[in-house]
Design a protein around this motif. Structure first.
Motif, mmCIF file in Angstrom:
data_model
loop_
_atom_site.group_PDB
_atom_site.id
_atom_site.type_symbol
_atom_site.label_atom_id
_atom_site.label_comp_id
_atom_site.label_asym_id
_atom_site.label_seq_id
_atom_site.Cartn_x
_atom_site.Cartn_y
_atom_site.Cartn_z
ATOM 1 N N TYR A 105 71.411 28.410 28.061
ATOM 2 C CA TYR A 105 72.674 29.047 28.410
ATOM 3 C C TYR A 105 72.710 29.280 29.921
ATOM 4 O O TYR A 105 71.822 29.905 30.493
ATOM 5 C CB TYR A 105 72.826 30.370 27.671
ATOM 6 C CG TYR A 105 73.057 30.176 26.193
ATOM 7 C CD1 TYR A 105 71.990 29.884 25.342
ATOM 8 C CD2 TYR A 105 74.338 30.248 25.653
ATOM 9 C CE1 TYR A 105 72.194 29.660 23.991
ATOM 10 C CE2 TYR A 105 74.555 30.038 24.299
ATOM 11 C CZ TYR A 105 73.474 29.742 23.478
ATOM 12 O OH TYR A 105 73.686 29.524 22.137
ATOM 13 N N PHE A 106 73.764 28.764 30.538
ATOM 14 C CA PHE A 106 73.952 28.919 31.977
ATOM 15 C C PHE A 106 75.071 29.918 32.237
ATOM 16 O O PHE A 106 76.161 29.825 31.666
ATOM 17 C CB PHE A 106 74.338 27.591 32.642
ATOM 18 C CG PHE A 106 73.236 26.589 32.688
ATOM 19 C CD1 PHE A 106 73.147 25.584 31.744
ATOM 20 C CD2 PHE A 106 72.277 26.646 33.690
ATOM 21 C CE1 PHE A 106 72.121 24.640 31.789
ATOM 22 C CE2 PHE A 106 71.247 25.723 33.742
ATOM 23 C CZ PHE A 106 71.170 24.721 32.781
ATOM 24 N N CYS A 107 74.797 30.844 33.116
ATOM 25 C CA CYS A 107 75.806 31.756 33.636
ATOM 26 C C CYS A 107 76.389 31.113 34.902
ATOM 27 O O CYS A 107 75.647 30.496 35.683
ATOM 28 C CB CYS A 107 75.120 33.086 33.955
ATOM 29 S SG CYS A 107 76.139 34.310 34.760
ATOM 30 N N ALA A 108 77.699 31.232 35.088
ATOM 31 C CA ALA A 108 78.340 30.680 36.285
ATOM 32 C C ALA A 108 79.383 31.660 36.792
ATOM 33 O O ALA A 108 79.956 32.437 36.019
ATOM 34 C CB ALA A 108 78.984 29.328 35.981
ATOM 35 N N ALA A 109 79.622 31.620 38.087
ATOM 36 C CA ALA A 109 80.577 32.544 38.699
ATOM 37 C C ALA A 109 81.394 31.827 39.751
ATOM 38 O O ALA A 109 80.936 30.849 40.347
ATOM 39 C CB ALA A 109 79.830 33.724 39.316
ATOM 40 N N LEU A 128 81.638 32.656 33.763
ATOM 41 C CA LEU A 128 81.647 31.775 32.606
ATOM 42 C C LEU A 128 80.236 31.633 32.070
ATOM 43 O O LEU A 128 79.251 31.765 32.807
ATOM 44 C CB LEU A 128 82.154 30.372 32.988
ATOM 45 C CG LEU A 128 83.497 30.261 33.684
ATOM 46 C CD1 LEU A 128 83.335 30.328 35.200
ATOM 47 C CD2 LEU A 128 84.170 28.953 33.301
ATOM 48 N N TRP A 129 80.150 31.320 30.789
ATOM 49 C CA TRP A 129 78.892 30.915 30.175
ATOM 50 C C TRP A 129 79.067 29.494 29.650
ATOM 51 O O TRP A 129 80.069 29.167 29.002
ATOM 52 C CB TRP A 129 78.509 31.846 29.033
ATOM 53 C CG TRP A 129 78.018 33.186 29.483
ATOM 54 C CD1 TRP A 129 78.763 34.306 29.665
ATOM 55 C CD2 TRP A 129 76.674 33.534 29.817
ATOM 56 N NE1 TRP A 129 77.966 35.344 30.088
ATOM 57 C CE2 TRP A 129 76.671 34.898 30.189
ATOM 58 C CE3 TRP A 129 75.456 32.845 29.827
ATOM 59 C CZ2 TRP A 129 75.521 35.578 30.565
ATOM 60 C CZ3 TRP A 129 74.307 33.524 30.204
ATOM 61 C CH2 TRP A 129 74.350 34.871 30.570
ATOM 62 N N TYR A 130 78.062 28.670 29.953
ATOM 63 C CA TYR A 130 77.996 27.320 29.437
ATOM 64 C C TYR A 130 76.742 27.217 28.579
ATOM 65 O O TYR A 130 75.723 27.851 28.852
ATOM 66 C CB TYR A 130 77.914 26.291 30.574
ATOM 67 C CG TYR A 130 79.223 25.955 31.230
ATOM 68 C CD1 TYR A 130 79.780 26.789 32.194
ATOM 69 C CD2 TYR A 130 79.910 24.786 30.914
ATOM 70 C CE1 TYR A 130 80.984 26.472 32.806
ATOM 71 C CE2 TYR A 130 81.111 24.463 31.518
ATOM 72 C CZ TYR A 130 81.638 25.309 32.458
ATOM 73 O OH TYR A 130 82.826 24.992 33.066
ATOM 74 N N LYS A 131 76.830 26.361 27.572
ATOM 75 C CA LYS A 131 75.721 26.140 26.642
ATOM 76 C C LYS A 131 75.311 24.682 26.750
ATOM 77 O O LYS A 131 76.163 23.786 26.824
ATOM 78 C CB LYS A 131 76.219 26.457 25.230
ATOM 79 C CG LYS A 131 75.285 26.200 24.094
ATOM 80 C CD LYS A 131 75.993 26.606 22.799
ATOM 81 C CE LYS A 131 75.159 26.361 21.589
ATOM 82 N NZ LYS A 131 75.869 26.769 20.347
ATOM 83 N N LYS A 132 74.005 24.433 26.754
ATOM 84 C CA LYS A 132 73.537 23.057 26.905
ATOM 85 C C LYS A 132 72.451 22.739 25.900
ATOM 86 O O LYS A 132 71.403 23.402 25.863
ATOM 87 C CB LYS A 132 73.015 22.824 28.335
ATOM 88 C CG LYS A 132 72.612 21.382 28.597
ATOM 89 C CD LYS A 132 72.066 21.211 29.992
ATOM 90 C CE LYS A 132 71.759 19.740 30.293
ATOM 91 N NZ LYS A 132 70.798 19.149 29.362
ATOM 92 N N TYR A 133 72.708 21.691 25.099
ATOM 93 C CA TYR A 133 71.693 21.150 24.208
ATOM 94 C C TYR A 133 70.935 20.054 24.950
ATOM 95 O O TYR A 133 71.463 19.444 25.881
ATOM 96 C CB TYR A 133 72.328 20.563 22.949
ATOM 97 C CG TYR A 133 72.959 21.574 22.022
ATOM 98 C CD1 TYR A 133 74.321 21.533 21.727
ATOM 99 C CD2 TYR A 133 72.195 22.568 21.410
ATOM 100 C CE1 TYR A 133 74.903 22.445 20.864
ATOM 101 C CE2 TYR A 133 72.770 23.493 20.552
ATOM 102 C CZ TYR A 133 74.118 23.425 20.277
ATOM 103 O OH TYR A 133 74.699 24.329 19.425
ATOM 104 N N PRO A 134 69.694 19.762 24.525
ATOM 105 C CA PRO A 134 68.935 18.681 25.161
ATOM 106 C C PRO A 134 69.698 17.364 25.130
ATOM 107 O O PRO A 134 70.348 17.035 24.139
ATOM 108 C CB PRO A 134 67.661 18.604 24.306
ATOM 109 C CG PRO A 134 67.530 19.950 23.691
ATOM 110 C CD PRO A 134 68.923 20.439 23.455
ATOM 111 N N ALA A 135 69.626 16.636 26.211
ATOM 112 C CA ALA A 135 70.242 15.310 26.343
ATOM 113 C C ALA A 135 71.766 15.340 26.241
ATOM 114 O O ALA A 135 72.398 14.299 26.008
ATOM 115 C CB ALA A 135 69.666 14.325 25.329
ATOM 116 N N GLU A 136 72.356 16.510 26.383
ATOM 117 C CA GLU A 136 73.807 16.614 26.430
ATOM 118 C C GLU A 136 74.220 17.379 27.675
ATOM 119 O O GLU A 136 73.419 18.106 28.271
ATOM 120 C CB GLU A 136 74.343 17.342 25.190
ATOM 121 C CG GLU A 136 74.111 16.605 23.890
ATOM 122 C CD GLU A 136 74.735 17.336 22.707
ATOM 123 O OE1 GLU A 136 74.410 16.976 21.569
ATOM 124 O OE2 GLU A 136 75.544 18.259 22.927
ATOM 125 N N GLY A 137 75.494 17.215 28.063
ATOM 126 C CA GLY A 137 75.980 17.994 29.187
ATOM 127 C C GLY A 137 76.305 19.412 28.763
ATOM 128 O O GLY A 137 76.482 19.694 27.581
#
Lengths: 114, 117
Positions: free
Chosen positions: B88-92, B34-43
């Protein structure tokens, strides 16, 4: 609620004090996770709750960390005798079903230990 | 021992061009990514995922490619827009063990994507 709610959004505390961080997951989500993100690091798993089952505490870094989830909903992460290395953003996430890979995260609680 | 590695802490791309974010993994039991996206001060928010039975998954401007033999996946964003600036976080995960908790998602350290006008 509409999303995962966490409080406080920011917490500054002195070394040695205890802190409590709260998470209110999405209504109906049975799975709840706590992660933390230290500076320059990825998301580190801390603890997982699923329904009424015993929580998976395998990610807690020390016995100063504990968490509970009351009534299958709200969760509280407690850090006793805080240390400077506890400074991080603590993220809560929930998912509808057990083992679901798509998690909904809260905005996090930024903890700074002076 | 990092099982999911994102070796580029940051990446700068011009608006309109292609952004390519890379992720490597070491655990051969991982079969869902999976890829997750994160903006500052948000989850982090879920962006796109891929199962190991596929080598490509596309959703609008976002495409994830999986190379199982190389244990490598990449996220392509075309064309890049200013709103794509985020971490951007990669997750497995190994779905066999996907009972949540420590056997659930393993995250990389993230790549900070900066889209320049």
């Amino acid at each position: 609620g509409a999303g995962v709610s966490q409080s406080p959004s920011n917490k500054v505390t002195e070394k040695g004090k205890d802190v409590e961080l709260r998470c209110d997951p999405i209504s109906g989500h049975t799975a709840l996770y706590w992660y933390r993100q230290s500076l320059g690091q990825g998301l580190e798993f801390l603890i997982y709750f699923q329904g009424n089952s015993a929580p998976d505490k395998s990610g807690l870094p020390s016995d100063r960390f504990s968490a509970e989830r009351t009534g299958g909903s709200v969760s509280t992460l407690t850090i006793q005798r805080t240390q400077q290395e506890d400074s991080a953003v603590y993220l809560c996430a929930s998912s509808l079903i057990r083992g679901a890979n798509v998690l909904t995260f809260g905005a996090g609680s930024r903890l700074t230990v002076l | 021992d990092q099982q999911v590695k994102q070796n580029s802490p940051s990446l700068s791309v011009q608006e309109g061009r292609i952004s390519i974010l890379n992720c490597d993994y070491t655990n051969s039991m991982f079969d869902y990514f999976l890829w997750y996206k994160k903006y500052p001060a948000e989850g982090p928010t879920f962006l796109i995922s891929i199962s190991s039975i596929k080598d490509k998954n596309e959703d609008g401007r976002f495409t994830v490619f999986l190379n199982k033999s190389a244990k490598h996946l990449s996220l392509h964003i075309v064309p890049s827009q200013p709103g794509d600036s985020a971490v951007y976080f990669c997750a497995a995960s190994a779905t066999m063990y996907s009972g949540g908790g420590a056997d659930g998602l393993t995250f990389g350290k993230g790549t900070h994507l900066i889209i320049q006008p």
